[in-house]
Design a protein around this motif. Structure first.
Motif, PDB file in Angstrom:
ATOM      1  N   THR A   1       0.806  -1.227   0.000  1.00 22.90           N
ATOM      2  CA  THR A   1       0.000   0.000   0.000  1.00 22.90           C
ATOM      3  C   THR A   1       0.837   1.274   0.000  1.00 22.90           C
ATOM      4  OG1 THR A   1      -0.107  -0.034   2.429  1.00 22.90           O
ATOM      5  CG2 THR A   1      -1.874  -1.148   1.230  1.00 22.90           C
TER       6      THR A   1
ATOM      7  N   ALA B   1     -11.337  -5.795  -9.407  1.00 19.99           N
ATOM      8  CA  ALA B   1     -12.196  -5.467  -8.271  1.00 19.99           C
ATOM      9  C   ALA B   1     -13.250  -4.442  -8.637  1.00 19.99           C
ATOM     10  CB  ALA B   1     -11.347  -4.955  -7.110  1.00 19.99           C
TER      11      ALA B   1
ATOM     12  N   ASP C   1      -8.098  -9.348  -3.829  1.00 22.03           N
ATOM     13  CA  ASP C   1      -8.846  -8.104  -3.626  1.00 22.03           C
ATOM     14  C   ASP C   1     -10.181  -8.156  -4.356  1.00 22.03           C
ATOM     15  OD1 ASP C   1      -9.166  -5.429  -2.674  1.00 22.03           O
ATOM     16  OD2 ASP C   1      -8.664  -4.700  -4.677  1.00 22.03           O
TER      17      ASP C   1
ATOM     18  N   ARG D   1     -12.459 -10.536  -2.541  1.00 22.25           N
ATOM     19  CA  ARG D   1     -12.988  -9.975  -1.304  1.00 22.25           C
ATOM     20  C   ARG D   1     -14.161  -9.037  -1.579  1.00 22.25           C
ATOM     21  NH1 ARG D   1      -8.601  -8.697   0.610  1.00 22.25           N
ATOM     22  NH2 ARG D   1      -8.449  -6.565  -0.153  1.00 22.25           N
ATOM     23  N   THR D   2     -14.022  -8.176  -2.583  1.00 22.87           N
ATOM     24  CA  THR D   2     -15.115  -7.251  -2.887  1.00 22.87           C
ATOM     25  C   THR D   2     -16.353  -8.007  -3.349  1.00 22.87           C
ATOM     26  OG1 THR D   2     -14.382  -6.930  -5.185  1.00 22.87           O
ATOM     27  CG2 THR D   2     -13.492  -5.434  -3.522  1.00 22.87           C
TER      28      THR D   2
ATOM     29  N   SER E   1      -5.360 -11.697   3.221  1.00 23.56           N
ATOM     30  CA  SER E   1      -6.287 -11.371   2.135  1.00 23.56           C
ATOM     31  C   SER E   1      -6.905 -12.627   1.539  1.00 23.56           C
ATOM     32  CB  SER E   1      -5.562 -10.584   1.038  1.00 23.56           C
ATOM     33  OG  SER E   1      -5.153  -9.327   1.507  1.00 23.56           O
TER      34      SER E   1
ATOM     35  N   SER F   1     -10.796 -13.560   1.822  1.00 20.89           N
ATOM     36  CA  SER F   1     -11.541 -13.646   0.573  1.00 20.89           C
ATOM     37  C   SER F   1     -12.333 -14.943   0.473  1.00 20.89           C
ATOM     38  CB  SER F   1     -10.580 -13.538  -0.621  1.00 20.89           C
ATOM     39  OG  SER F   1      -9.815 -14.717  -0.781  1.00 20.89           O
TER      40      SER F   1
END
Length: 802
Positions: free
Chosen positions: A116, A608, A659, A662-663, A702, A706
């Protein structure tokens, strides 16, 4: 003593060994910052330097490995950064070694897209430390133990921004021959770092001399820069709760000679070594001169973060994927205006799968801020595909923003003979180590004749040389014009390609599809032009790699007549196409025939942006949220995990897919009845005490989240007591370590957990082996997909078998 720059590549230089190993003999407290000792106990540090010098070290590496602000802040020492780093150089000099290498280790942060941290944030940390070190006048900056090519490149650029000292940089490779975080191989690392401005490249830590030797041999073939090598004293083991390196000084000396034979000019040692190892190295290389090195491959070399492509000098034709360009592509243009990258990702994957060697990236749709979107696209693609990128823009602000953060050696598309272009683009190419497409046009436009175009190339080439580039940085585009509008068809372009290739010896590139603009039968015309251009000397073609046509002789002859201007106004060609099947236009990328397939593709491609909307579309069609998760999303992420296990995918793809997963899962769960959002189990996860590395842990977290697990992320530098406290309410505990010096702390944490809870315990990380895990009686996984599988297996098994 001669300036070190005069000795590089001429003499064999011996470097010192491990600093931490030597300092820890004094039973320092675990919370002690080694960098602080430069001020609080300089005599201890000076003693280490002196012992290495007496053993034969020509170069002392300063005790400043953890001297970035981010790492010093962890000890409350950030405000002493300048004092501590400058003291490191002074103490090293007092040790007596002829040359002082001011060392900079990793920042402690992980750059996007793997982490990040923003590029500029990390850049500032490195520039600040390099400036402090340089103020004391060392012989060079030594950037060490880099596991992410993006961070290594960032550190080189930062050091070069504040000092003219030589910049050395060494990467750390795993047993698979790749940098642990970015998946970069030795050849690619050498090319990327040389382009960024490194004076010396090489490798340290991670491996013993036996494992490192073949990697040195590979790296030496990819660059003409001096090579530095500093292996550990073998691969570490845990014996009686202590990390032990099994290698011997005799073994290190034997390999030192072999390293020189392989092309290394600077030889030292790393973790687990002592002055005895340095003495063995010095004895082994005494009187040796650097071995003859083969010249670096000719032509133009480009690099993505995980692979190279070489263009020209007899290499096969390089294919440049043209699809990421909004011209004539409504769907792509609309997505760019919406500031989403789903179509960009889809085109990138499609072209890589179709065999492209590099990808052209153009986001110049109307209404799009290229300065904002182009670097975003470049960063996203650097984590998704392995191919080098051609950054295609005339917006110089956007160009610099993209070049600055790209963790590879990019191709700039393009510079021309126009004064404004030369002044804006060439300095950027030099600053960021990029290659450049040279357009054969100037302030007067595109010359009609081949000779006039070649003359423009001569002028741009001279300007490029004056700016600091060489022929290995240039690809010439003789400019393909529409055959339908040119009296001689494509004759001038073909002639110019031949002259530039044969007479100037430069690599050439062409946008093939331009030639058929305005005509029917475009794929056939493009295919024939490409064949003719290759015969003329073309070395790279910008094409749609999904199009593969084999023309029959009659069609090829008819197409050649158009391209050479023999079929006036292309009348015969138009008539021929009118009675045949006609043009076959380039197709859209594979998007799946059903919504479920499109959702699965979105997860696998790390999209994502699109995944939640596709979940909604499935649910509106009557799908059950739990079925979407179990039957669509989970198999998709498992497929990518399997690809990762086979080595067909790397960490960046895994992170992006997690990612997207997960969304999508969050969106599906938002439609479950209240109280029915059960998780698969509670997993405690943390990096053990003394270790502040988080990337491996973060990836596993993650992936677990997920797939429906509730994760209690304890963070980094986690005490055994904290693990034990959290384990009391957990279903499983996972511990990570990336530093050999923290393996003992991992053992303590596992024991502490077992005292309070009967739950499955798993360990992993770059320094953890299956044997080590077995010794602890813990589960083991070498990667994030394996972690998920191990946790799922343990939590689904009958309790007595867990």
């Amino acid at each position: 003593m001669p300036d070190i720059a005069l000795r590089l590549g001429r003499d064999i230089l011996v470097l010192d060994g491990a600093m931490g190993t030597m300092l820890q003999r004094h039973d320092l407290p675990a919370e002690q910052s080694l960098v602080q000792l430069n001020v609080t106990a300089p005599e201890l540090v000076e003693e280490v330097h002196r012992l290495y010098h007496l053993a034969g070290a020509d170069c002392a590496t300063t005790n400043s490995f953890g001297g970035t602000r981010h790492k010093l802040d962890a000890y409350g020492l950030g405000d002493q950064l300048v004092e501590l780093n400058r003291a490191a150089v002074r103490v090293a000099r007092a040790g007596g070694a002829p040359h002082i290498l001011a060392e900079m280790g990793p920042s402690g942060l992980v750059l996007e897209p793997l982490g990040t941290a923003a590029f500029e944030h990390v850049f500032d940390f490195f520039a600040e430390q390099a400036s402090a070190l340089a103020a004391e006048g060392p012989d060079a900056i030594n950037i060490a133990t880099m596991t992410d090519i993006a961070e290594a490149r960032c550190a080189v650029l930062a050091a070069r921004s504040v000092t003219d000292l030589p910049v050395f940089v060494t990467c750390t490779f795993g047993l698979n021959g790749r940098m642990d975080l970015s998946g970069t191989d030795p050849e690619t690392a050498a090319v990327v770092l040389e382009a960024a401005g490194a004076s010396v490249v090489g490798m340290n830590c991670g491996l013993g001399p036996e494992q490192m030797l073949p990697l040195v041999e590979r790296m030496a073939l990819a660059t003409e820069l001096p090579i530095i090598v500093r292996p550990n004293a073998g691969l570490p083991r845990l014996v009686d709760g202590k990390t032990v390196f099994p290698g011997t000084a005799l073994e290190m000396g034997e390999y030192a000679s072999r390293f020189v034979d392989a092309g290394a000019a600077l030889v030292g040692s790393c973790c687990g070594s002592t002055p005895e190892f340095t003495g063995a190295i010095a004895d082994a290389v005494a009187g040796r001169e650097p071995a003859p090195r083969s010249t670096a491959p000719a032509g133009v070399t480009l690099a993505g973060p995980r692979g190279l492509v070489r263009i020209g000098a007899g290499k096969p034709l390089a294919t440049v994927g043209e699809r990421i360009n909004p011209t004539g592509k409504k769907r792509l243009a609309e997505s760019l205006r919406a500031s989403t990258l789903d179509v960009v990702r889809a085109y990138a994957v499609e072209q890589q799968d179709a065999g492209a060697d590099l990808l052209d990236v153009n986001v110049g749709a109307a209404g799009v801020s290229q300065a904002d979107l182009l670097p975003r696209a470049v960063l996203a693609l650097s984590g998704l595909v392995d191919l080098p990128l051609s950054i295609d823009t005339t917006d110089h602000e956007a160009l610099e923003a993209a070049l600055r953060i790209y963790p590879g050696r990019a191709l700039i598309n393009s510079v021309s003979g126009e004064k404004s272009s030369l002044e804006a683009v060439l300095p950027l190419a030099v600053r960021y180590g990029a290659a450049v497409v040279v357009l054969a046009l100037d302030d007067d436009g595109i010359p009609h004749s081949a000779d006039a175009r070649v003359e423009v190339v001569h002028r741009v080439r001279a300007a490029a040389h004056a700016a600091g580039l060489d022929d290995g940085d240039l690809l010439v585009d003789a400019l393909v014009l529409a055959a339908a509008t040119e009296d001689g068809g494509a004759s001038a372009t073909l002639e110019a390609i031949h002259t530039v290739s044969a007479d100037l010896g430069l690599a050439t590139i062409a946008g093939v599809s331009n030639v058929s603009h305005g005509l029917p039968g475009r794929p056939e015309l493009n295919a024939q032009f490409l064949k003719m251009a290759v015969q003329a000397g073309l070395t790279a073609a910008i094409v749609n790699p999904s199009e593969h046509l084999e023309l029959d002789s009659a069609t090829a002859a008819a197409a050649a007549d158009v391209l050479l201007g023999r079929d006036v106004h292309a009348e015969r060609w138009i008539a021929r196409v009118a009675v045949s099947q006609g043009a076959v236009e380039a197709s859209e990328p594979s998007v799946g025939s059903t919504t479920a397939e499109r959702l699965a593709l979105a997860v696998e491609r790390g999209d994502a942006d699109s995944a939640p909307a596709l979940v909604e579309e499935l649910l509106r069609g009557g799908a059950d949220p739990q079925s979407v998760i179990a039957d669509v999303l989970t198999p998709a992420i498992q497929r990518l995990g399997d690809a990762y296990g086979r080595g067909d995918a790397f960490l960046p793809q895994l992170i992006a897919a997690a990612d997207a997963m997960r969304t999508a899962v969050e969106r599906a769960k938002s439609h479950l009845p209240e109280g029915s959002d059960d998780h698969e189990g509670c997993v405690v996860f943390g990096t053990v005490k003394g270790d502040i590395h988080s990337i491996g842990k973060d990836i596993c977290v993650s992936m677990l989240e997920s797939q429906g697990y509730l994760v209690d992320d304890l963070g980094v530098d986690v005490s055994a007591e904290a693990f034990a406290e959290a384990a009391a309410t957990a279903d499983a505990v996972c511990l990570s370590a990336l530093m050999t010096t923290t393996l003992a702390n991992m053992e303590k944490a596992v024991s502490a957990v077992r005292e309070v809870a009967e739950v499955p315990v798993f360990v992993g990380g770059a320094v953890v082996t299956r044997d080590f895990a077995d010794g602890l009686g813990a589960g083991y996984s070498e990667d994030a997909p394996g972690c998920v599988r191990a946790v799922r297996s343990a939590l689904s098994a009958p309790k007595g078998n867990a």
